[in-house]
Design an enzyme around this catalytic site. Structure first.
Site, PDB file in Angstrom:
ATOM      1  N   ARG A  73       0.882  -1.164   0.000  1.00  0.00           N
ATOM      2  CA  ARG A  73       0.000   0.000   0.000  1.00  0.00           C
ATOM      3  C   ARG A  73       0.919   1.213   0.000  1.00  0.00           C
ATOM      4  NH1 ARG A  73      -3.806  -3.829   2.542  1.00  0.00           N
ATOM      5  NH2 ARG A  73      -5.458  -3.863   1.008  1.00  0.00           N
ATOM      6  N   THR A 127      -8.664  -9.406  -6.358  1.00  0.00           N
ATOM      7  CA  THR A 127      -9.145  -9.263  -4.976  1.00  0.00           C
ATOM      8  C   THR A 127     -10.051 -10.437  -4.621  1.00  0.00           C
ATOM      9  OG1 THR A 127     -10.635  -7.995  -3.527  1.00  0.00           O
ATOM     10  CG2 THR A 127     -10.925  -7.665  -5.879  1.00  0.00           C
ATOM     11  N   ASP A 129     -12.400 -10.222  -2.591  1.00  0.00           N
ATOM     12  CA  ASP A 129     -13.699  -9.693  -2.140  1.00  0.00           C
ATOM     13  C   ASP A 129     -14.809  -9.765  -3.192  1.00  0.00           C
ATOM     14  OD1 ASP A 129     -12.358  -9.034   0.179  1.00  0.00           O
ATOM     15  OD2 ASP A 129     -11.923  -6.995  -0.473  1.00  0.00           O
TER      16      ASP A 129
HETATM   17  P1  ADP Z   1      -6.940  -2.670  -3.020  1.00  0.00           P
HETATM   18  O1  ADP Z   1      -6.318  -2.338  -4.330  1.00  0.00           O
HETATM   19  O2  ADP Z   1      -6.779  -4.109  -2.648  1.00  0.00           O
HETATM   20  O3  ADP Z   1      -8.365  -2.167  -2.928  1.00  0.00           O
HETATM   21  P2  ADP Z   1      -6.045  -0.408  -1.411  1.00  0.00           P
HETATM   22  O4  ADP Z   1      -7.401   0.203  -1.339  1.00  0.00           O
HETATM   23  O5  ADP Z   1      -5.240  -0.398  -0.168  1.00  0.00           O
HETATM   24  O6  ADP Z   1      -6.097  -1.937  -1.874  1.00  0.00           O
HETATM   25  O7  ADP Z   1      -5.242   0.339  -2.554  1.00  0.00           O
HETATM   26  C1  ADP Z   1      -3.936  -0.041  -2.902  1.00  0.00           C
HETATM   27  C2  ADP Z   1      -3.129   1.176  -3.270  1.00  0.00           C
HETATM   28  O8  ADP Z   1      -3.751   1.842  -4.381  1.00  0.00           O
HETATM   29  C3  ADP Z   1      -3.035   2.239  -2.184  1.00  0.00           C
HETATM   30  O9  ADP Z   1      -2.026   1.993  -1.242  1.00  0.00           O
HETATM   31  C4  ADP Z   1      -2.726   3.493  -3.003  1.00  0.00           C
HETATM   32  O10 ADP Z   1      -1.360   3.514  -3.355  1.00  0.00           O
HETATM   33  C5  ADP Z   1      -3.564   3.257  -4.264  1.00  0.00           C
HETATM   34  N1  ADP Z   1      -4.865   3.946  -4.096  1.00  0.00           N
HETATM   35  C6  ADP Z   1      -5.942   3.534  -3.397  1.00  0.00           C
HETATM   36  N2  ADP Z   1      -6.930   4.434  -3.432  1.00  0.00           N
HETATM   37  C7  ADP Z   1      -6.458   5.475  -4.155  1.00  0.00           C
HETATM   38  C8  ADP Z   1      -6.986   6.759  -4.536  1.00  0.00           C
HETATM   39  N3  ADP Z   1      -8.211   7.140  -4.175  1.00  0.00           N
HETATM   40  N4  ADP Z   1      -6.198   7.568  -5.281  1.00  0.00           N
HETATM   41  C9  ADP Z   1      -4.971   7.188  -5.657  1.00  0.00           C
HETATM   42  N5  ADP Z   1      -4.418   6.009  -5.323  1.00  0.00           N
HETATM   43  C10 ADP Z   1      -5.143   5.159  -4.586  1.00  0.00           C
END
Ligand code: ADP
Length: 320
Positions: A73, A127, A129
């Site tokens: 992340r 994912t 989910d």
């Molecule tokens: P997932 O992709 O499993 O949903 P996260 O929500 O933690 O996991 O998102 C992974 C990474 O994607 C984050 O650490 C960040 O770098 C990037 N990211 C998430 N949300 C945003 C956003 N709103 N804008 C820009 N980058 C984002």
């Protein structure tokens, strides 16, 4: 035709990410296109942790859970400056397009990169989910559901032996898909999901009645987005006075060797993504809907909330 692309895995890991990245790499090489692997998602892109890949770099990984590229992340990616630096790090290596395998958040980050810099992006839903809009399958959800069903089978044995109520909390963030399909497959009596309101007092009354009529045990699956399994278990125990135990399955749901479905589908999606980005397409996410590959607009995928299939909800009620 693009001559050089890159692939990364980002956000929460899921079984099948390896099969997917492998398919992206091998498809690109098959097409005569250079392909870079970026380690640790957006973090690795900012740290320039990337390498040009060969066929053998993805050997011996299709059967493994997790992601050989690593994932992370990355807070800096949420800033325009961070994304600009990421773009420059791609550009200076001659990389002309990026495939991002990740969840909702990762796809949102990819969409912003494309919008701000024009870098071609193709997303793939990695994912457990199964919460990405426009599709009914995401890479890893099948393996995770099987892991949960395996747990339910085992919990059923002990529930039955002791005449217990077992409350099992499962993952899924704000999506009830994992709880619903594993609850249906495991024969759970109650399935609590965030998409549907529930009345715990009513359920407790129901449970007590069922025991009076001779029911030996009860299994309840709670999606993490529907409430805390621990709290719900405590409430059920107090209200019903039934012997109640709680199990929070946790990160075991993310791991393990991917199922056949996850391997095949991840491979199919990886191939499609590589071909699409090489041919100059951008701002799409590939997924499966009703058994077929679909291409969803990236903006739509990240800006709409997925709804749970009402047929599944109905089925759960009928089979209860
Ligand atoms: P997932 O992709 O499993 O949903 P996260 O929500 O933690 O996991 O998102 C992974 C990474 O994607 C984050 O650490 C960040 O770098 C990037 N990211 C998430 N949300 C945003 C956003 N709103 N804008 C820009 N980058 C984002």
């Amino acid at each position: 035709m693009l001559k050089s692309i890159a692939v990364m895995t980002s956000g929460g890991d899921s079984p099948g990410m390896n099969a997917c990245a492998r398919a992206v790499v091998r498809t690109a090489l098959y097409e005569g296109v250079d392909v870079w692997g970026i380690r640790s998602g957006y973090h690795g892109l900012l740290e320039e942790d990337m390498f040009k890949m060969e066929r053998k770099d993805v050997s011996d990984i299709i059967q493994r859970g997790g992601t050989f590229l690593g994932t992370a992340r990355c807070k800096r990616w949420k800033t325009p400056e961070g994304r600009r630096l990421g773009y420059e790090n791609l550009k200076k290596r001659g990389i002309e397009g990026l495939v991002v395998i990740g969840g909702d958040g990762s796809l949102r980050g990819a969409s912003l990169l494309s919008k701000e810099t024009g870098m071609p992006i193709v997303g793939l839903p990695g994912t457990i989910d199964n919460d990405v809009w426009g599709m009914d399958y995401t890479i890893g959800c099948d393996t995770a559901a099987n892991t949960i069903v395996d747990a339910i089978n085992k919990l059923r044995d002990t529930a039955s032996a002791h005449r217990r109520v077992i409350v099992l909390e499962v993952m899924g963030r704000q999506c009830g898909w994992l709880a619903l399909v594993s609850g249906i497959s495991g024969g759970a009596e109650y399935i609590l999901i965030p998409e549907e309101e529930y009345d715990l007092d009513e359920i407790c009354k129901d449970m007590a009645e069922a025991y009076k009529k001779g029911k030996r045990y009860i299994l309840m699956v709670v999606a993490e987005g529907a409430g805390s399994g621990t709290e719900i278990g405590k409430y059920v125990a107090e209200k019903t006075k039934l012997d109640t135990r709680v199990s929070v399955l946790g990160h075991i749901q993310r791991g393990g060797s991917p199922s056949v479905i996850d391997r095949v589908r991840a491979s199919q999606l990886g191939e499609k993504a590589a071909l699409a980005i090489i041919s100059g397409m951008s701002d799409i996410v590939f997924g499966f809907a009703k058994g077929h590959v679909v291409a969803i607009d990236l903006h739509d995928a990240v800006n709409n909330k997925k709804k749970i299939d009402p047929d599944y909800m109905h089925l759960a009620k009928v089979l209860f």
